[in-house]
Design a protein around this motif. Sequence first.
Motif, PDB file in Angstrom:
ATOM      1  N   LYS A 181       0.875  -1.172   0.000  1.00 27.29           N
ATOM      2  CA  LYS A 181       0.000   0.000   0.000  1.00 27.29           C
ATOM      3  C   LYS A 181       0.911   1.220   0.000  1.00 27.29           C
ATOM      4  O   LYS A 181       1.890   1.262   0.748  1.00 27.29           O
ATOM      5  N   GLY A 183       1.529   5.753  -0.696  1.00 23.19           N
ATOM      6  CA  GLY A 183       0.920   7.076  -0.492  1.00 23.19           C
ATOM      7  C   GLY A 183       0.414   7.255   0.928  1.00 23.19           C
ATOM      8  O   GLY A 183      -0.505   8.038   1.167  1.00 23.19           O
ATOM      9  N   ASN A 321      12.890   8.210   6.637  1.00 19.48           N
ATOM     10  CA  ASN A 321      12.337   9.109   7.651  1.00 19.48           C
ATOM     11  C   ASN A 321      12.543   8.465   9.019  1.00 19.48           C
ATOM     12  O   ASN A 321      11.645   7.806   9.536  1.00 19.48           O
ATOM     13  N   ARG A 323      12.303   9.410  11.825  1.00 17.48           N
ATOM     14  CA  ARG A 323      11.441   9.931  12.911  1.00 17.48           C
ATOM     15  C   ARG A 323      12.291  10.237  14.137  1.00 17.48           C
ATOM     16  O   ARG A 323      13.212  11.018  14.038  1.00 17.48           O
ATOM     17  N   LEU A 367       9.164  14.417  -5.579  1.00 20.37           N
ATOM     18  CA  LEU A 367       9.627  14.668  -4.216  1.00 20.37           C
ATOM     19  C   LEU A 367       9.782  16.183  -4.109  1.00 20.37           C
ATOM     20  O   LEU A 367      10.621  16.781  -4.797  1.00 20.37           O
ATOM     21  N   VAL A 379      18.761  12.779   1.634  1.00 15.51           N
ATOM     22  CA  VAL A 379      18.148  11.483   1.958  1.00 15.51           C
ATOM     23  C   VAL A 379      18.647  10.406   0.995  1.00 15.51           C
ATOM     24  O   VAL A 379      19.023   9.301   1.402  1.00 15.51           O
ATOM     25  N   GLN A 380      18.695  10.750  -0.303  1.00 18.05           N
ATOM     26  CA  GLN A 380      19.137   9.777  -1.300  1.00 18.05           C
ATOM     27  C   GLN A 380      20.610   9.394  -1.075  1.00 18.05           C
ATOM     28  O   GLN A 380      20.960   8.214  -1.080  1.00 18.05           O
ATOM     29  N   LEU A 399      15.342  -2.056  -0.535  1.00 14.69           N
ATOM     30  CA  LEU A 399      14.312  -1.995  -1.575  1.00 14.69           C
ATOM     31  C   LEU A 399      14.745  -1.137  -2.757  1.00 14.69           C
ATOM     32  O   LEU A 399      14.613  -1.550  -3.908  1.00 14.69           O
ATOM     33  N   ILE A 400      15.262   0.059  -2.475  1.00 12.73           N
ATOM     34  CA  ILE A 400      15.543   0.987  -3.581  1.00 12.73           C
ATOM     35  C   ILE A 400      17.036   1.291  -3.740  1.00 12.73           C
ATOM     36  O   ILE A 400      17.403   2.161  -4.525  1.00 12.73           O
TER      37      ILE A 400
HETATM   38  C1  HEM Z   1      10.482   2.557  -6.583  1.00 15.98           C
HETATM   39  C2  HEM Z   1      10.886   3.283  -5.575  1.00 15.98           C
HETATM   40  C3  HEM Z   1      10.206   3.302  -4.225  1.00 15.98           C
HETATM   41  C4  HEM Z   1       9.364   2.408  -3.653  1.00 15.98           C
HETATM   42  C5  HEM Z   1       8.861   1.077  -4.232  1.00 15.98           C
HETATM   43  C6  HEM Z   1       8.981   2.944  -2.372  1.00 15.98           C
HETATM   44  C7  HEM Z   1       8.103   2.337  -1.466  1.00 15.98           C
HETATM   45  C8  HEM Z   1       7.643   2.912  -0.306  1.00 15.98           C
HETATM   46  C9  HEM Z   1       6.628   2.353   0.552  1.00 15.98           C
HETATM   47  C10 HEM Z   1       5.903   1.028   0.307  1.00 15.98           C
HETATM   48  C11 HEM Z   1       6.450   3.205   1.580  1.00 15.98           C
HETATM   49  C12 HEM Z   1       5.454   3.033   2.751  1.00 15.98           C
HETATM   50  C13 HEM Z   1       4.099   3.577   2.449  1.00 15.98           C
HETATM   51  C14 HEM Z   1       3.979   5.076   2.392  1.00 15.98           C
HETATM   52  O1  HEM Z   1       4.232   5.783   3.393  1.00 15.98           O
HETATM   53  O2  HEM Z   1       3.637   5.584   1.320  1.00 15.98           O
HETATM   54  C15 HEM Z   1       7.345   4.313   1.387  1.00 15.98           C
HETATM   55  C16 HEM Z   1       7.472   5.391   2.224  1.00 15.98           C
HETATM   56  C17 HEM Z   1       8.373   6.406   2.054  1.00 15.98           C
HETATM   57  N1  HEM Z   1       9.285   6.540   1.040  1.00 15.98           N
HETATM   58 FE1  HEM Z   1       9.535   5.285  -0.517  1.00 15.98          FE
HETATM   59  N2  HEM Z   1       9.636   4.130  -2.178  1.00 15.98           N
HETATM   60  C18 HEM Z   1      10.389   4.395  -3.296  1.00 15.98           C
HETATM   61  C19 HEM Z   1      11.218   5.457  -3.522  1.00 15.98           C
HETATM   62  C20 HEM Z   1      11.488   6.435  -2.588  1.00 15.98           C
HETATM   63  C21 HEM Z   1      12.475   7.474  -2.748  1.00 15.98           C
HETATM   64  C22 HEM Z   1      13.392   7.658  -3.967  1.00 15.98           C
HETATM   65  C23 HEM Z   1      12.437   8.225  -1.622  1.00 15.98           C
HETATM   66  C24 HEM Z   1      13.320   9.389  -1.270  1.00 15.98           C
HETATM   67  C25 HEM Z   1      14.608   9.428  -1.502  1.00 15.98           C
HETATM   68  C26 HEM Z   1      11.404   7.659  -0.758  1.00 15.98           C
HETATM   69  C27 HEM Z   1      11.010   8.184   0.456  1.00 15.98           C
HETATM   70  C28 HEM Z   1       9.971   7.694   1.234  1.00 15.98           C
HETATM   71  C29 HEM Z   1       9.506   8.362   2.447  1.00 15.98           C
HETATM   72  C30 HEM Z   1      10.016   9.668   3.039  1.00 15.98           C
HETATM   73  C31 HEM Z   1       8.487   7.545   2.973  1.00 15.98           C
HETATM   74  C32 HEM Z   1       7.679   7.797   4.251  1.00 15.98           C
HETATM   75  C33 HEM Z   1       8.392   7.176   5.417  1.00 15.98           C
HETATM   76  C34 HEM Z   1       7.591   7.262   6.704  1.00 15.98           C
HETATM   77  O3  HEM Z   1       6.682   6.473   6.932  1.00 15.98           O
HETATM   78  O4  HEM Z   1       7.869   8.112   7.517  1.00 15.98           O
HETATM   79  N3  HEM Z   1      10.875   6.566  -1.365  1.00 15.98           N
HETATM   80  N4  HEM Z   1       8.083   4.102   0.230  1.00 15.98           N
END
Ligand code: HEM
Length: 459
Positions: A181, A183, A321, A323, A367, A379-380, A399-400
């Motif tokens: 899930k 977003g 993040n 936290r 972003l 962050v990256q 994962l990424i």
């Molecule tokens: C294909 C690439 C990526 C996948 C599959 C992925 C997947 C996810 C998933 C499943 C979540 C948890 C659900 C949510 O909060 O929406 C999440 C949260 C997050 N992702 Fe990613 N993400 C990707 C790329 C990135 C990148 C490039 C960044 C930044 C450099 C990033 C930053 C974040 C942040 C800040 C959260 C929220 C963390 C929190 O709960 O505090 N993501 N991502």
Amino acid sequence: MADTTTLTTHVPTLEVSDIQATVLRPRPSPYLGQYVILRIDDAAQGREMLRRMIPHVAPADEWWVPSLAGWLGIAFTFEGLKALELPQASLDSFPIEFKQGMAARAAILHDVGGNAPANWEYPFGTTDAHIALAIYAQNEQDLQRVLELARRTHHDLAQISVVYRMPFGELPEGRNPFGFKDGLHNPQIEGSAPAAHGGSDAPIKAGEFVMGYPDQLGETAQAPIPAELRQNGTFVALRKFHMDVAAFRRYLREQASSSEEEELLAAKMVGRWRSGAPLVLAPDRDDPALGADAKGNNDFSYADDRKGLKCPFSAHVRRVNPRDALKDDIVDVDSHRFIRRGTNYGPPLPEGVLEDDGAERGGVFLLIGAHQRQQFEFVQSQWVADGNFISHGTEQDPLIGNNEGDGVFTIPKVPVRRRLHGLPRFVAVRGGEYCFMPGLRALRWLAGLGEDAEQTASH
Ligand code: HEM
């Protein structure tokens, strides 16, 4: 970057009618849409197109209007601003990362090997990507209507060309192609309503995300100039990723002895179960009711998991993040937050399939933040592509991360931690751009360039 001064303590009211909708409001659900990239070969035609486009650009206060069946957001690369003949003093005043462009920052972002700009899709990383449009709608008919409106802004302008088009749309249950899930979490922005989510984390100062307001340090951006251009504007790091779902499934299968263990490993990599339930609140098994609870699924901290026994230090969400997990460090986590607007593309890989079908699928992320060097770039480079900050050496995000079959993933465990080896690249970068997303008045200012002798870049 010359952004400083103006100390204020009051909470500013955001000018939501001047800020683009894409910045402040989550995308609707269900959603579908298209990214379009345009090239401008004549500044006057570019400005004419902008004049026609502006009435269709959605401001943040209209996002929820039920009659708004489709809308668009617009952003410019540095090359795009040059093509519009922005005055040199104004061009010079933009932050360095934006001026250089994402491809030129590849070494900092660890976009190397398979993720290097040489492997990106055209026109990413070239001088041909000038204007990015993000068009959203709730159904195909409305999408076509907005696309037609967008087309009409330049159909008779020979010097404007569409160089890229990419449809996107929501997958079943709002999952990403890996089945998680998405977003779910975004920062709370002080002075903006409604809340992005129901979690209990403290609001972050608006100036971190939109120029013209005080940031976490109490400072208001003084660049780019002139003020009309920056007020209510922000920057967007656009990243397109391909997700190798079959490789992800195969890896889980190889490392686990049961389907339950596969699910646990997948959750350990992300920090949440596929339902969205966070590991720190549901450490042993999924809790779909919690996953579906928009307030509950964001209401967590790492205070009770200092050893990472529930959610590994290296899990995606804990890295990007942390936290309160870095509380004893000198790092100010709140200065590394940004807004995420993710959209998925491509067909889902059918359940149970372990071989790649060759289809293009993945996500495009916007972003969004006013200080991209401290936000996306930090962050990256520090938290995704490195493990030093969690004492994990060069271990990357499982994962990424940009792993090439040599990745490592550490899972704290009693009595001994588990360390997985041989992680491949599950996510490949297909392209990216840094863009400037102006407010609506600034768009009009850009469209009027060259017409008004008073319009100089002086402050
Ligand atoms: C294909 C690439 C990526 C996948 C599959 C992925 C997947 C996810 C998933 C499943 C979540 C948890 C659900 C949510 O909060 O929406 C999440 C949260 C997050 N992702 Fe990613 N993400 C990707 C790329 C990135 C990148 C490039 C960044 C930044 C450099 C990033 C930053 C974040 C942040 C800040 C959260 C929220 C963390 C929190 O709960 O505090 N993501 N991502």
